[in-house]
Design a protein around this motif. Structure first.
Motif, PDB file in Angstrom:
ATOM      1  N   SER A  32       0.847  -1.194   0.000  1.00 19.93           N
ATOM      2  CA  SER A  32       0.000   0.000   0.000  1.00 19.93           C
ATOM      3  C   SER A  32       0.881   1.242   0.000  1.00 19.93           C
ATOM      4  O   SER A  32       2.094   1.170   0.199  1.00 19.93           O
ATOM      5  CB  SER A  32      -0.938  -0.002   1.219  1.00 19.93           C
ATOM      6  N   ILE A  33       0.220   2.384  -0.243  1.00 18.39           N
ATOM      7  CA  ILE A  33       0.920   3.651  -0.439  1.00 18.39           C
ATOM      8  C   ILE A  33       0.354   4.691   0.526  1.00 18.39           C
ATOM      9  O   ILE A  33      -0.863   4.721   0.778  1.00 18.39           O
ATOM     10  CB  ILE A  33       0.772   4.130  -1.890  1.00 18.39           C
ATOM     11  N   VAL A  34       1.237   5.543   1.049  1.00 23.24           N
ATOM     12  CA  VAL A  34       0.832   6.613   1.961  1.00 23.24           C
ATOM     13  C   VAL A  34       0.724   7.928   1.182  1.00 23.24           C
ATOM     14  O   VAL A  34       1.656   8.303   0.461  1.00 23.24           O
ATOM     15  CB  VAL A  34       1.843   6.779   3.106  1.00 23.24           C
ATOM     16  N   LEU A  35      -0.407   8.605   1.338  1.00 18.41           N
ATOM     17  CA  LEU A  35      -0.603   9.962   0.802  1.00 18.41           C
ATOM     18  C   LEU A  35      -0.802  10.897   1.982  1.00 18.41           C
ATOM     19  O   LEU A  35      -1.746  10.747   2.751  1.00 18.41           O
ATOM     20  CB  LEU A  35      -1.830  10.029  -0.106  1.00 18.41           C
ATOM     21  N   ASP A  36       0.097  11.842   2.150  1.00 13.21           N
ATOM     22  CA  ASP A  36      -0.036  12.823   3.234  1.00 13.21           C
ATOM     23  C   ASP A  36      -0.359  14.185   2.611  1.00 13.21           C
ATOM     24  O   ASP A  36       0.530  14.911   2.173  1.00 13.21           O
ATOM     25  CB  ASP A  36       1.251  12.892   4.049  1.00 13.21           C
ATOM     26  N   TYR A  57      -7.431   4.195 -10.876  1.00 11.26           N
ATOM     27  CA  TYR A  57      -6.699   2.984 -10.471  1.00 11.26           C
ATOM     28  C   TYR A  57      -7.588   1.885  -9.886  1.00 11.26           C
ATOM     29  O   TYR A  57      -7.111   0.789  -9.595  1.00 11.26           O
ATOM     30  CB  TYR A  57      -5.615   3.337  -9.445  1.00 11.26           C
ATOM     31  N   GLY A  58      -8.839   2.199  -9.671  1.00 13.25           N
ATOM     32  CA  GLY A  58      -9.748   1.194  -9.130  1.00 13.25           C
ATOM     33  C   GLY A  58      -9.560   0.925  -7.652  1.00 13.25           C
ATOM     34  O   GLY A  58     -10.000  -0.113  -7.143  1.00 13.25           O
ATOM     35  N   VAL A  59      -8.876   1.806  -6.951  1.00 11.26           N
ATOM     36  CA  VAL A  59      -8.687   1.684  -5.503  1.00 11.26           C
ATOM     37  C   VAL A  59      -9.026   3.026  -4.868  1.00 11.26           C
ATOM     38  O   VAL A  59      -8.733   4.083  -5.423  1.00 11.26           O
ATOM     39  CB  VAL A  59      -7.247   1.279  -5.133  1.00 11.26           C
ATOM     40  N   THR A  60      -9.651   2.991  -3.712  1.00  7.00           N
ATOM     41  CA  THR A  60     -10.084   4.221  -3.048  1.00  7.00           C
ATOM     42  C   THR A  60      -9.225   4.501  -1.825  1.00  7.00           C
ATOM     43  O   THR A  60      -9.186   3.684  -0.896  1.00  7.00           O
ATOM     44  CB  THR A  60     -11.553   4.111  -2.612  1.00  7.00           C
ATOM     45  N   PRO A  61      -8.511   5.621  -1.807  1.00  7.90           N
ATOM     46  CA  PRO A  61      -7.744   5.974  -0.607  1.00  7.90           C
ATOM     47  C   PRO A  61      -8.661   6.138   0.601  1.00  7.90           C
ATOM     48  O   PRO A  61      -9.790   6.621   0.484  1.00  7.90           O
ATOM     49  CB  PRO A  61      -7.091   7.311  -0.980  1.00  7.90           C
ATOM     50  N   ASN A  72      -4.454  14.491   7.577  1.00  8.93           N
ATOM     51  CA  ASN A  72      -4.799  14.151   6.187  1.00  8.93           C
ATOM     52  C   ASN A  72      -3.934  13.017   5.638  1.00  8.93           C
ATOM     53  O   ASN A  72      -3.419  13.080   4.515  1.00  8.93           O
ATOM     54  CB  ASN A  72      -4.665  15.380   5.272  1.00  8.93           C
ATOM     55  N   ILE A  73      -3.743  11.959   6.427  1.00  6.39           N
ATOM     56  CA  ILE A  73      -2.945  10.819   5.999  1.00  6.39           C
ATOM     57  C   ILE A  73      -3.869   9.730   5.472  1.00  6.39           C
ATOM     58  O   ILE A  73      -4.692   9.185   6.211  1.00  6.39           O
ATOM     59  CB  ILE A  73      -2.081  10.277   7.151  1.00  6.39           C
ATOM     60  N   GLU A  94       0.226  18.669  -4.020  1.00  8.65           N
ATOM     61  CA  GLU A  94      -0.817  18.820  -3.010  1.00  8.65           C
ATOM     62  C   GLU A  94      -0.564  17.966  -1.770  1.00  8.65           C
ATOM     63  O   GLU A  94      -1.357  17.961  -0.838  1.00  8.65           O
ATOM     64  CB  GLU A  94      -2.173  18.444  -3.625  1.00  8.65           C
ATOM     65  N   THR A  95       0.548  17.223  -1.795  1.00  6.95           N
ATOM     66  CA  THR A  95       0.869  16.354  -0.667  1.00  6.95           C
ATOM     67  C   THR A  95       2.233  16.727  -0.092  1.00  6.95           C
ATOM     68  O   THR A  95       3.086  17.304  -0.784  1.00  6.95           O
ATOM     69  CB  THR A  95       0.911  14.879  -1.114  1.00  6.95           C
ATOM     70  N   GLU A  96       2.409  16.416   1.181  1.00  6.64           N
ATOM     71  CA  GLU A  96       3.719  16.604   1.782  1.00  6.64           C
ATOM     72  C   GLU A  96       4.657  15.482   1.343  1.00  6.64           C
ATOM     73  O   GLU A  96       5.849  15.695   1.172  1.00  6.64           O
ATOM     74  CB  GLU A  96       3.596  16.632   3.311  1.00  6.64           C
ATOM     75  N   TYR A  97       4.115  14.300   1.204  1.00  5.54           N
ATOM     76  CA  TYR A  97       4.897  13.204   0.651  1.00  5.54           C
ATOM     77  C   TYR A  97       3.982  12.088   0.180  1.00  5.54           C
ATOM     78  O   TYR A  97       2.852  11.937   0.653  1.00  5.54           O
ATOM     79  CB  TYR A  97       5.931  12.658   1.647  1.00  5.54           C
ATOM     80  N   ILE A  98       4.485  11.355  -0.792  1.00  7.96           N
ATOM     81  CA  ILE A  98       3.850  10.137  -1.298  1.00  7.96           C
ATOM     82  C   ILE A  98       4.916   9.052  -1.195  1.00  7.96           C
ATOM     83  O   ILE A  98       5.978   9.159  -1.821  1.00  7.96           O
ATOM     84  CB  ILE A  98       3.405  10.298  -2.768  1.00  7.96           C
TER      85      ILE A  98
END
Length: 587
Positions: A32-36, A57-61, A72-73, A94-98
């Motif tokens: 999985s991936i982190v969106l901050d 992508y067919g996946v919902t954060p 907002n993580i 729009e993110t601090e890091y991905i």
């Protein structure tokens, strides 16, 4: 020799340079991936981005937890391809890091329920050693009262032994001492039962030389030593001893040593200022005993003949293993104390060292002593070289080796065994990926084992080959990016770092700057090595660029650019060789 060292350093710099190229696998596993998202992004905009990701992508954060709302993580299922796509998208602003949501796990701990009672195993740092080896392929001969097949030896491997007391093949224990000692060496481990052993994947060779009363003769012991050497033993443990020098035993010890056998013996329990025999013989590693707080156990011999110390226990904390009750012959978990208990700890670690690739018995003794935790104030030689440290011993033993097992594990842990990694991008991307994998592994191996030269050379290597490349991916809101790009660029990339272009400037991507640095600093004993390191680093960066991305301002990206980069890479390497010629060592 100098050419060899420069070649090794070139490999290191090559690894640094390879780190610059996109597609380098992350050092860990993730699903999985982190969106901050930045805190100043409105909720409506975040929802809009989440919907767009779900549609594409067919996946919902989703929020990582109820505590993630203020930060907002968000987490979404995804692989490296999705991660790279997200980083390249507008979302990065729009993110601090991905970043990957790496999977961490507990370090290896056996599931034996009474392992918590084995303070001795924790004190020798054995879990760190188990990360590398458990002693598979080694045979430890236990010269003692014999070994009985108690339940916690059920999965332990055995080889043929002998009973020299009764002149028979079955060397069963009628005392309990030998089975206890054998348990410390190789008790069945991670079997959901009982306790653990140091080298639990090693095989045991039971050699009975002591009767049920615990005594035996020098002649039987000497014969058992030769038997062990002739029948494939890698390590001999003798948790026994007494007074008096025997030429017969010394001859047997010399014979076993000449056949590559490591011989360990207990120092004795008389509390006197000299180890007992056979611990005092040459080619025998004599072991004194420690209590549960790391002090010399009250009963332990010390002084002459003590080479190292290991846990032997005391009344405040004994060594627990499964053995037999000699009166009933039933199995029992029992706590013993003595140098007899200390010696098999060292024998087990010797097996781990030999399984790691060090085969000469003198070299194994050196590894044991150099890796031990030294005790500074030890005027009476209570501890020998120091206190046994299994983890440090195995780490020292594998230093400088590239084993297939280690490389295979590294490939697996970093996702390189996934076929998608190799086929994504087609045949064109295959060669760069092979170079990337091999180069980055060699870099990690080299840094782990041989990065012992000074700051000056390593600084030059980094500057020339990669720069502080991690800074290029760092985004600080409302601050200009070009300073980070400059600090994150290698010397050949500096010419276009401010503009953010991937095209190389031929002035910077040449031998010119290394020549200037060598001319300026050749007379300085420390900065000279910065210049030499930068020449090697630039050589590696130019060599990689010539193969993978030969794009140069005014020269294009064809054969002319490749020849330019390759020629200057050779010139940089030659410059480093000439500048270092005549020096005895790297700074």
């Amino acid at each position: 020799m100098r050419k060899f060292l420069l070649a090794c350093l070139f490999i290191v710099a090559l690894g640094f340079a390879l780190f610059n190229f996109k597609g380098l696998a992350n050092q860990g596993e993730f699903q999985s991936i982190v969106l901050d998202f930045r805190e100043d992004i409105p909720a409506a905009q975040i929802n809009s981005e989440i919907n767009a990701i779900a549609q594409k992508y067919g996946v919902t954060p989703r929020l990582n937890s109820e505590f993630s709302k203020t930060d907002n993580i968000y987490i979404l299922e995804g692989n490296k391809q999705i991660l790279d796509n997200l980083k390249k998208s507008q979302l990065s602003k729009e993110t601090e890091y991905i970043e990957p949501n790496y999977v961490y796990s507990a370090f290896y701990t056996p599931n034996d329920p009474d392992y918590t009672k084995q303070w001795n195993m924790h004190s020798i740092n054995v879990e760190t050693a188990w990360d590398e080896t458990k002693g598979s392929g080694m045979t430890v001969a236990v010269i003692d009262t014999g070994i009985s097949p108690v339940p916690d030896l059920e999965t332990t491997k055995f080889v043929r032994g002998y009973d020299f007391v009764n002149d028979q093949i079955d060397a069963l224990d009628d005392n309990g001492h030998g089975t206890h000692v054998a348990g410390t060496v190789a008790q069945s481990t991670n079997n959901g039962y009982g306790v653990t052993g140091v080298a639990y994947e090693a095989s045991l060779m039971p050699l009975k030389v002591l009767s049920g009363s615990g005594s035996g003769t020098v002649s039987d012991i000497a014969e058992s030593i030769k038997f062990a050497a002739d029948n494939g033993a890698d390590v001999i443990n003798m948790s026994l001893g007494g007074g008096g020098v025997s030429e017969l035993m010394q001859e047997a010890i010399n014979y076993a040593h000449s056949k590559g056998v490591v011989i360990i013996a207990a120092a004795g329990n008389s509390g006197q200022n000299s180890a007992s025999y056979p611990a005092r013989y040459p080619h025998v590693i004599g072991v004194s005993a420690l209590d549960s707080v790391g002090e010399k156990a009250p009963y332990s011999n010390y002084g002459a003949g003590v080479d190292i110390s290991a846990p032997g226990g005391s009344e405040s904390g004994k060594i627990v293993q499964e053995t037999i009750n000699p009166k009933t012959n039933e199995s029992v978990f029992a706590g013993f104390q003595g140098t007899s208990m200390a010696s098999p700890h060292v024998a087990g670690v010797a097996a781990l060292i030999k399984a790691s690739g060090v085969t000469n018995p003198d070299d194994i003794e050196t590894v044991l002593q150099q890796s031990s935790r030294s005790v500074e104030d030890d005027p009476l030689n209570h501890f020998g070289a120091g206190q046994l440290d299994a983890g440090a011993a195995v780490k020292l033993a594998i230093k400088g080796q590239i084993s297939f097992r280690d490389f295979f594990r590294w490939l697996q842990n970093n996702g390189y065994l996934n076929l998608k990694f190799w086929f994504d991008g087609g045949a064109v991307a295959l060669l760069p990926k092979v170079l990337m994998v091999v180069g980055s592994y060699l870099l990690a191996w080299f840094l782990r084992n041989y990065l012992s030269f000074g700051w000056s050379l390593s600084t030059g290597l980094v500057a020339g080959s990669s720069g502080l490349f991690l800074l290029r991916g760092l985004y600080i809101f409302d601050l200009p990016q070009w300073p980070l790009r400059v600090m994150g660029s290698s010397i050949p990339e500096l010419g276009t770092a401010i503009q953010g272009s991937s095209i190389l400037n031929p002035i910077f991507a040449s031998v010119l700057i290394p020549v200037v640095l060598v001319v300026l600093f050749l007379g300085n004993p420390h900065w000279k090595w910065v210049a030499i390191g930068s020449a090697i680093g630039v050589a590696s960066c130019l060599a990689v660029s010539a193969v993978m991305s030969p794009s140069i301002l005014w020269l294009g990206s064809g054969m002319v650019a490749r020849l330019f980069l390759a020629t200057n890479a050779l010139l940089c390497f030659g410059l480093a060789y000439l500048a270092s010629k005549g020096e005895g060592k790297f700074a």
